[in-house]
Design a protein around this motif. Structure first.
Motif, PDB file in Angstrom:
ATOM      1  N   VAL A   9       0.840  -1.207   0.000  1.00 56.04           N
ATOM      2  CA  VAL A   9       0.000   0.000   0.000  1.00 56.04           C
ATOM      3  C   VAL A   9       0.867   1.247   0.000  1.00 56.04           C
ATOM      4  O   VAL A   9       0.637   2.191  -0.761  1.00 56.04           O
ATOM      5  N   PHE A  11       3.912   1.525  -1.059  1.00 57.57           N
ATOM      6  CA  PHE A  11       4.570   1.611  -2.364  1.00 57.57           C
ATOM      7  C   PHE A  11       3.655   2.275  -3.392  1.00 57.57           C
ATOM      8  O   PHE A  11       4.049   3.166  -4.131  1.00 57.57           O
ATOM      9  N   ILE A  12       2.401   1.824  -3.365  1.00 57.07           N
ATOM     10  CA  ILE A  12       1.427   2.363  -4.332  1.00 57.07           C
ATOM     11  C   ILE A  12       1.218   3.847  -4.102  1.00 57.07           C
ATOM     12  O   ILE A  12       1.241   4.649  -5.034  1.00 57.07           O
ATOM     13  N   LEU A  13       1.048   4.209  -2.832  1.00 59.23           N
ATOM     14  CA  LEU A  13       0.780   5.616  -2.526  1.00 59.23           C
ATOM     15  C   LEU A  13       1.972   6.495  -2.886  1.00 59.23           C
ATOM     16  O   LEU A  13       1.808   7.567  -3.466  1.00 59.23           O
ATOM     17  N   PHE A  15       4.304   5.881  -5.126  1.00 55.51           N
ATOM     18  CA  PHE A  15       4.441   5.962  -6.576  1.00 55.51           C
ATOM     19  C   PHE A  15       3.420   6.926  -7.162  1.00 55.51           C
ATOM     20  O   PHE A  15       3.711   7.707  -8.059  1.00 55.51           O
ATOM     21  N   SER A  16       2.200   6.868  -6.606  1.00 53.82           N
ATOM     22  CA  SER A  16       1.162   7.774  -7.103  1.00 53.82           C
ATOM     23  C   SER A  16       1.565   9.212  -6.859  1.00 53.82           C
ATOM     24  O   SER A  16       1.420  10.069  -7.718  1.00 53.82           O
ATOM     25  N   VAL A  18       4.586  10.399  -6.420  1.00 52.77           N
ATOM     26  CA  VAL A  18       5.714  10.758  -7.266  1.00 52.77           C
ATOM     27  C   VAL A  18       5.218  11.082  -8.663  1.00 52.77           C
ATOM     28  O   VAL A  18       5.609  12.064  -9.284  1.00 52.77           O
ATOM     29  N   GLY A  19       4.304  10.245  -9.144  1.00 57.78           N
ATOM     30  CA  GLY A  19       3.755  10.454 -10.488  1.00 57.78           C
ATOM     31  C   GLY A  19       3.068  11.783 -10.607  1.00 57.78           C
ATOM     32  O   GLY A  19       3.104  12.431 -11.652  1.00 57.78           O
ATOM     33  N   THR A  20       2.448  12.218  -9.521  1.00 54.04           N
ATOM     34  CA  THR A  20       1.707  13.470  -9.547  1.00 54.04           C
ATOM     35  C   THR A  20       2.576  14.647  -9.937  1.00 54.04           C
ATOM     36  O   THR A  20       2.156  15.536 -10.641  1.00 54.04           O
TER      37      THR A  20
END
Lengths: 591, 362
Positions: A9, A11-13, A15-16, A18-20
């Motif tokens: 979880v 990791f997902i958050l 990455f999200s 960072v992507g933003t």
């Protein structure tokens, strides 16, 4: 296990997040391409559905639409509605031959495909051979043209199957020309098959038709200044890229045309955020207001149709002319227009089956003067009903001498906001007048099916059409949703098209079909005038209003839009001004 | 009179038969076998019903295309019909039973058929193209909302009546009550347009179209970035349900005798919470989670459409509009299979988690 779950979880958050804040790497633009990106929208499909065949339903027509296909594959000419004239594009000359047995077009000799090869008469002949086998162009499916012949390297002649026609002229000048080289040996095989005299229902014809529609060109050779490959098609947007070999490559002002995917619901926020500069989607009045509030200009253009109240002639008392006329008098069409599409609609004026904007060019003044405008007059409506034996009962409802109240179900398509609003307003107005009408909403496909099957009492569907010809505008709904335009025993409105009128037996269906035949505009006006007066008198349907296209245009991003009173804004979507203005460089990036 | 002995060969056969019967009986009594058979039956019924019902929808693929040509190209019916004829490999006049048998025959060979309206592309190819996007976004959304919902729900129950509980219950009720498409529009219009927290165009779609697909950091980042809005919407729309269910289940578990006994035995609060309360309170949620996993495959039609996310839900919506029977059937079949399989797994899992519910105590 729990620890791994938490890590996942986190990791997902992360990455999200960072992507933003990341930025995409720009892709290099084509050499010498003009700067700037035109930001439009079109609901294309994704590969493998999306392909580059111009003669298959899921090919270029579907994926570029009538507007953007014209800037990739040029047409011979561009039509101006206000002046009834054509502007040259790929052709320099065109017209009917002296004996009127054929139509000819002469191509520009300096025109090239995107691979640098010349555009010649062979390409036109090949295009029409492929279209003939697939029955893809209306000049063949409607039987206007029997053959297409190369005269010289740049001249092509279209041999008429019968009477010469201005409708055929428009079809020829508006059809995109494809590159023969994109289709391998198929054009030659098509020409050979046609030359052999094979019938269109023969096995070899059907087999070649299948082969053509299943063919997938490896690349799109463009005659326009933009082209694309399937690599340019993403789920988000597709990109048409500038290419240097078109006759318009030097005049265009954009290096890329970016077309965002999606329909109204997906494009609304993108228009507001400035990601889309111009959109042809249909937006409800509240969204139009939001655009205006955000400083986005709304271009008002004809959409060439509107909602019509349809009668089923097998249902009493709608088979009585005076009842239909009374309904035409009692409905406030300006109110109907406003509720249908806000300021993007106007109440119908002439009530004759032709669009108000076309009436001055399609009818003689004497015929126009003879038309009844059915201006709002509820006293007149009451008078008409009384003249055929109706009166108000103790409940305030209109009933005939047997006490039968004027009652019906009014079916309308639930998903179409404009049509459902028009229908519900008509129901309200009729009920306030003393009818007993019940609104029934159904899925749009069901509504259409019910109309075709004659399984309705009252309903709503479009009238008129985006064509400058009277025969096309009269077509809907009196032919489209009537037994004469349907098959398999479907009755539709079941309005009789052959009847005695003013002491003469007339065939209204044939009159409409013949209305735009020939080349003599005065004769066409006379024919259209006769039909218009009959429709105006019989009121086989009530043309409630005319919907206008309200297209957002972001002037912070684009310059060059026509002024509100510019005649080119009389062109509807089929001849959209952006085609011409993009090509001749009138539209440019703002600043 | 004593029993007449059977001939040796017959006796052997009887012995073999009884062995077979015993094995078959054992297989039949097997819980796993029965739920599997039920699963196949369910799939057959769903497939048959779907096959029948989608053909009962008004219009067929050819009629829809004729309508499109009539409307967009202003063609008379006959011209439009002539143009459409032969475009599609579909005969609307073929007898229903013939179409059904053809379809089931193909299905028996593992063939989902070819799309009617999209250039005869194999349906399986279409599904494998769009499914990963849906699995990624909706799966991630489900996982996050489940974990958050379970943790928050348990905390709300533990501190029930507190400010935390009241605030979170109000949030959960609102979240549960607002449709997902409203949340999607609110995120776009408030976050993207009004507050300009993000640029809408940078988050629409599945991935940045300017990036080359591949296992590289930019592309992976872009995948997560573009999934952010759909996932956030899905989480906000569904987390309330998990929270309320978990809270209710935890409160009910907290009142059980064995919890009181655990307290009396002096077990640590942590052990009681995670070893006793949490595990038992989660039992009802496991079934729901398993079923939700099945529904992941159908995606979220409206969310995917609003965010132009290239998932199976958006594609299904488009295909329904076109009446592409074979594609609709294929997607329904895959979705149904996923729901059936996840239901079976839920049944089996429930039996493992709670031995009391195992059928026949086995």
């Amino acid at each position: 296990m729990k620890r791994y779950l938490l890590l996942l979880v986190a990791f997902i958050l992360v990455f999200s997040a960072v992507g933003t804040f990341s930025t995409a790497k720009p892709v290099a633009k084509a050499q010498d391409a003009p700067s700037g990106t035109f930001l439009g929208t079109w609901p294309y499909t994704l590969p493998p559905d999306h392909h580059l065949n111009g003669f298959d339903a899921s090919g270029l027509d579907t994926n570029l639409g009538v507007i953007y296909r014209q800037i990739v594959e040029l047409t011979p000419a561009f039509y101006m509605w206000a002046t009834n004239e054509y502007v040259p594009m790929l052709a320099t000359e065109w017209g009917f031959t002296d004996d009127n047995t054929a139509y000819y077009i002469k191509l520009r000799e300096d025109a090239h495909w995107s691979d640098g090869s010349a555009i010649t008469a062979d390409d036109v002949v090949a295009t029409y051979a492929l279209a003939r086998i697939t029955n893809y162009f209306s000049v063949f499916s409607a039987g206007y043209v029997s053959d297409v012949v190369k005269v010289d390297d740049y001249t092509v002649k279209f041999i008429f199957a019968g009477e010469p026609s201005l409708v055929a002229e428009r079809a020829i000048l508006k059809s995109s020309i494809s590159a023969a080289a994109s289709y391998g040996d198929l054009p030659q095989r098509a020409l050979d098959l046609i030359a052999s005299g094979a019938a269109s229902d023969s096995e070899e014809w059907t087999a070649l038709k299948t082969e053509i529609t299943e063919f997938r060109p490896a690349q799109l050779l463009a005659s326009g200044p933009y082209t694309y490959s399937l690599d340019d098609v993403s789920d988000t947007y597709m990109t048409l890229r500038w290419q240097p070999n078109s006759i318009f490559s030097d005049s265009v002002k954009f290096g890329e045309i970016r077309l965002w995917a999606g329909e109204t619901e997906a494009t609304t926020p993108l228009v507001l955020s400035g990601d889309i500069a111009h959109s042809t989607n249909v937006y409800p009045p509240s969204t139009q207001q939001a655009f205006a509030d955000a400083g986005i200009r709304l271009l008002i253009m004809p959409r060439m149709y509107g909602p019509a109240l349809l009668f089923n002639y097998d249902v009493y008392p709608f088979n009585i002319k005076e009842v239909r006329q009374a309904i035409a008098y009692l409905i406030d069409r300006e109110q109907s227009a406003f509720l249908t599409n806000g300021l993007g609609a106007t109440g119908t004026v002439y009530m004759c089956g032709l669009l108000d904007s076309s009436v001055p060019t399609l009818l003689n003044q004497a015929d126009i003067d003879a038309l009844n405008h059915y201006e709002l007059n509820r006293d007149k409506a009451a008078e008409l009903l009384q003249s055929v034996g109706f009166s108000k009962n103790s409940d305030g409802k209109w009933a005939d001498a047997d006490g039968k109240v004027i009652a019906a179900e009014y079916k309308f398509p639930a998903e179409f906001a404009d049509f459902s609003a028009a229908a519900q307003d008509a129901v309200d107005q009729m009920n306030q007048f003393g009818f007993d009408i019940t609104p029934v909403s159904t899925p749009w496909q069901q509504t259409a099916q019910d109309i075709r099957d004659g399984n309705f009492e009252l309903s709503v569907w479009s009238w008129a059409a985006g064509s400058p010809f009277a025969s096309r505008q009269f077509f809907g709904p009196i032919q489209r949703f009537n037994y004469v335009g349907l098959t398999d025993g479907q009755k539709g409105m079941d309005f009789p098209m052959e009847f005695d009128y003013n002491g003469t037996t007339i065939n209204l269906d044939q009159m409409i079909k013949d209305a735009s035949n020939g080349l003599d505009l005065e004769v066409q006006k006379q024919r259209a005038g006769e039909i218009a007066k009959i429709i105006n008198d019989l009121m086989p349907f009530i043309p409630l209003n005319v919907i206008l296209s309200t297209e957002p245009w972001n002037e912070n991003l684009l310059s060059g839009a026509p002024a509100d009173d510019d005649p080119i804004l009389q062109n509807p979507s089929a001849d959209h001004f952006i085609v011409l203005y993009l090509l001749n460089g009138t539209i440019a990036p703002a600043n | 009179m004593g029993a007449v002995p059977l001939p040796v060969s017959m006796s052997k056969n009887m012995g073999l038969w009884s062995q077979v019967k015993k094995v078959l009986g054992g297989v039949y009594k097997s819980y796993t076998f029965r739920v599997t058979i039920q699963g196949f039956l369910t799939l057959w019924v769903v497939t048959t019903c779907t096959f029948y019902m989608i053909r009962k929808m008004p219009n067929n693929p050819i009629q829809v295309k004729i309508e499109e040509f009539q409307t967009k190209q202003n063609l008379p019916y006959e011209e439009a019909r002539a143009k459409v004829a032969g475009l599609y490999d579909y005969d609307p006049d073929a007898p229903f039973i013939e179409q059904y048998m053809d379809y089931m025959g193909d299905l028996a060979h593992g063939n989902l058929g070819k799309s009617i309206t999209t250039g005869r592309t194999p349906v399986s190819q279409q599904i494998t193209k769009y499914l990963p996007w849906t699995l990624f976004a909706v799966g991630m959304g489900l996982l996050i909302s489940f974990v958050m919902g379970v943790l928050a729900g348990a905390a709300m129950a533990y501190w029930r009546g507190s400010v935390f509980d009241n605030v979170m219950t109000a949030f959960a009720s609102i979240s549960y009550g607002i449709p997902d498409f409203v949340i999607a529009f609110m995120i776009l219009l408030i976050g993207g347009i009004q507050l300009e927290i993000f640029k809408v165009g940078d988050y629409i779609g599945g991935v940045d179209p300017q990036l080359k697909a591949g296992f590289n950091p930019d592309y992976i980042q872009s995948l997560f970035k573009h999934a952010l809005l759909p996932v956030t919407t899905y989480v906000l729309a569904s987390v309330g349900g998990w929270m309320l269910t978990m809270k209710s289940s935890t409160i009910s578990t907290l009142g059980e005798d064995y919890i009181t006994v655990a307290h009396a035995r002096g077990l640590s609060q942590r052990r009681i919470l995670f070893g006793y309360v949490g595990r038992n309170a989660m039992l009802p949620l496991m079934t729901r989670l398993a079923i939700s996993v099945g529904f992941i495959l159908s995606g979220s039609i409206i969310i995917e459409t609003i965010f132009i996310y290239p998932g199976l839900g958006k594609y299904l919506f488009e295909m329904i509009g076109r009446r592409d029977y074979t594609t609709i059937q294929g997607i329904f079949l895959v979705t149904s299979a996923a729901v059936v399989v996840s239901n079976i797994l839920a049944d089996l899992l429930f039996g493992v988690l709670d031995p009391r519910v195992r059928v026949g105590g086995k």
